[in-house]
Design an enzyme around this catalytic site. Structure first.
Site, mmCIF file in Angstrom:
data_model
loop_
_atom_site.group_PDB
_atom_site.id
_atom_site.type_symbol
_atom_site.label_atom_id
_atom_site.label_comp_id
_atom_site.label_asym_id
_atom_site.label_seq_id
_atom_site.Cartn_x
_atom_site.Cartn_y
_atom_site.Cartn_z
ATOM 1 N N PRO A 160 -8.178 -10.089 4.520
ATOM 2 C CA PRO A 160 -6.780 -10.087 5.126
ATOM 3 C C PRO A 160 -5.550 -10.661 4.284
ATOM 4 O O PRO A 160 -5.597 -11.748 3.844
ATOM 5 C CB PRO A 160 -6.820 -10.402 6.505
ATOM 6 N N ARG A 187 -1.882 -8.959 4.452
ATOM 7 C CA ARG A 187 -0.431 -8.524 4.954
ATOM 8 C C ARG A 187 -0.537 -8.791 6.654
ATOM 9 O O ARG A 187 0.261 -9.285 6.885
ATOM 10 C CB ARG A 187 -0.517 -6.786 4.945
ATOM 11 N N ARG A 214 9.304 -2.175 -1.856
ATOM 12 C CA ARG A 214 8.237 -1.066 -1.017
ATOM 13 C C ARG A 214 8.869 0.131 -0.539
ATOM 14 O O ARG A 214 8.182 1.368 -0.812
ATOM 15 C CB ARG A 214 7.840 -1.817 0.295
ATOM 16 N N CYS A 272 22.360 -0.338 -8.713
ATOM 17 C CA CYS A 272 22.887 1.182 -9.168
ATOM 18 C C CYS A 272 21.703 1.998 -9.244
ATOM 19 O O CYS A 272 21.265 2.554 -10.198
ATOM 20 C CB CYS A 272 23.513 0.768 -10.576
ATOM 21 N N TYR A 286 4.478 -8.889 0.383
ATOM 22 C CA TYR A 286 4.728 -7.712 -0.471
ATOM 23 C C TYR A 286 6.449 -7.855 -1.079
ATOM 24 O O TYR A 286 6.570 -6.926 -1.917
ATOM 25 C CB TYR A 286 4.018 -6.617 -0.445
#
Length: 476
Positions: A316, A318, A359, A390, A420
């Site tokens: 595990p 996240r 993400r 930009c 992440y």
């Protein structure tokens, strides 16, 4: 009162909230509350104080929340395996978010650590991790990285190719070591997730096919310096239930059973990829239910084949740090953009963006946002939170409802950014990466300092040479 239907041009899953200030417990740290002045507080520390002391953008991580999720995952896997008389080995997937403090926290809560580069290995060691409690992943580990891992006595190296087996054979023979290894396999089970996050289908870079794993294990067993621990599989990321793991377990145990003729196999690693809620619409199953589903599946498949259940490892990441983190931004500009007759979207530009959260641009990931410096009774407005880069794809939150009076100078908080975001951060457009601040029991401290423009310029040889030239001219 139920939420109202979404406005035109909003995603189908998004409803107009009754209260655009509310903090859904599904996606915010447990300690996140509104203070008397309306400001967001996390672990007893005001967002206003955090922004004033440490600046924005700012990663904020609740230490107690990380520790609580680590204990919960550890206990879930231990309980699920104990029901069948075997043990669980739980690795924290360091790629989710790695710093020396994070390593210390998860290690103290009884987790091993999974790394996938020489840099992550260095951080884990600097954080005090026991080398014997490390797993080393990667599809292209260098000879130098493998030599370092073997010299340290890393607990297991997850081999990914025939070339890597031969590299390890040569290294262990040269130094007289015995190295534990696992073999990563592609089970062909495709997780219901973004294509870039699904890692068990055949046409991708990781691991051995189920067929090719057989000669790979045979070769490992021929090498005196290698000890085969077992098979490893990872079917993807951001997975909400155990169904994919159950199918993968069936195929893994089938191969495991075939390989038992060649010797004992003490461990089966089913990987990680357990998902969290990023929006109130997301509904992942509790980790306890997923753990039971996976282990029961392994046990059932072993029973069918009349073989003993091996110990089971999990990875595990996240679910340990994701919900424990938020990112604070300051609003710079607010711009209503017409979408058609009687409809508009409010573009809220903040002082970060894809450099601190890649993400959405990489995976189309969805996030939520709330005002962090105050509450408002203004009507909710369909909003898109965007960064200062930009790029038209520089989106932080694709769609959420913020109070219609959101204005420059407001603080905005995006929840569920513990995983992440820091790991994928870049210096795009020469944007220094944010600091990471840990909060706990009303106290805040920097655990990773903010980069400065001077830090970025210090790597540019031309800047250094130019500065030296100016000094020399002055002397002349």
């Amino acid at each position: 009162m139920s939420a109202s239907p979404a406005l035109p041009f909003a995603p189908e899953w998004l409803s107009v909230p009754d209260d655009a200030n509310a903090l859904s417990p599904r996606i915010w740290p447990t300690s996140a509350v509104r203070a008397a002045d309306g400001a967001l507080e996390v672990a007893g520390v005001s967002a206003l104080e955090l922004a004033e002391r440490f600046g924005t953008p700012l990663y904020v991580v609740d230490e107690n929340e990380v520790r609580a999720h680590a204990r919960r995952a550890r206990d879930a896997f231990r309980t699920a395996t104990a029901r069948h008389g075997v043990s669980a080995r739980t690795y924290y997937a360091g790629k989710a978010f790695l710093s020396t403090e994070i390593v210390r926290w998860v290690s103290e809560e009884g987790l091993f650590v999974d790394v996938c580069s020489g840099g992550e290995l260095a951080v884990a060691l600097a954080g005090g991790a026991d080398p014997a409690h490390l797993g080393f992943h990667g599809n292209n580990k260098s000879v130098a990285e493998l030599e370092r891992a073997v010299a340290l006595g890393v607990g297991s190296i997850i081999v990914d190719s025939p070339i890597e087996i031969e590299r390890l054979a040569a290294i262990t023979e040269r130094v007289g070591a015995v190295q534990n290894v696992m073999v990563r396999v592609r089970t062909g089970v495709h997780a219901e997730t973004h294509a870039f996050l699904a890692t068990a289908h055949e046409d991708q870079k990781f691991g051995f096919s189920m067929t090719d794993a057989v000669p790979a294990v045979a070769r490992i067993r021929e090498v005196a310096g290698l000890r085969f621990l077992g098979l490893h599989a990872h079917i993807g990321s951001q997975i909400f239930d155990a169904s994919g793991f159950r199918e993968s377990a069936s195929r893994l145990v089938d191969l495991h059973a075939d390989l038992l003729d060649g010797g004992e196999i003490p461990l089966l690693n089913v990987g990680g990829g357990f998902g969290i809620a990023y929006t109130a619409h997301d509904d992942p199953h509790p980790i306890e239910d997923i753990a039971i589903g996976i282990v029961d599946a392994v046990a059932e498949e072993c029973a069918v084949r009349g073989i003993a259940i091996p110990d089971i490892a999990f990875e595990p990441g996240r679910v340990i740090v994701g919900q424990a983190g938020i990112t604070l931004y300051e609003v710079g500009t607010v711009k209503p953009v017409p979408l058609g007759e009687d409809a508009e979207r409010v573009y809220v530009s903040v002082d970060g963006g894809m450099s601190d959260n890649a993400r959405p641009a990489l995976y189309g990931a969805q996030y939520s946002a709330r005002l962090a410096s105050r509450v408002s009774d203004a009507a909710p407005a369909l909003s898109r939170v965007v960064g200062h880069h930009c790029e038209s794809g520089d989106v932080v939150v694709d769609a959420d409802y913020l109070p219609g009076d959101v204005a420059p100078g407001d603080l905005l908080a995006v929840p569920a950014t513990g995983a992440y975001c820091f790991s994928l951060a870049s210096t795009y457009n020469y944007t220094p990466r944010p600091a990471v601040v840990a909060v706990r029991d009303g106290q805040a401290r920097v655990i990773v300092r903010r980069e400065s423009v001077d830090d970025l310029l210090s790597r540019d040889v031309g800047v250094v040479a130019s500065a030296a030239g100016e000094v020399n001219e002055g002397i002349a």
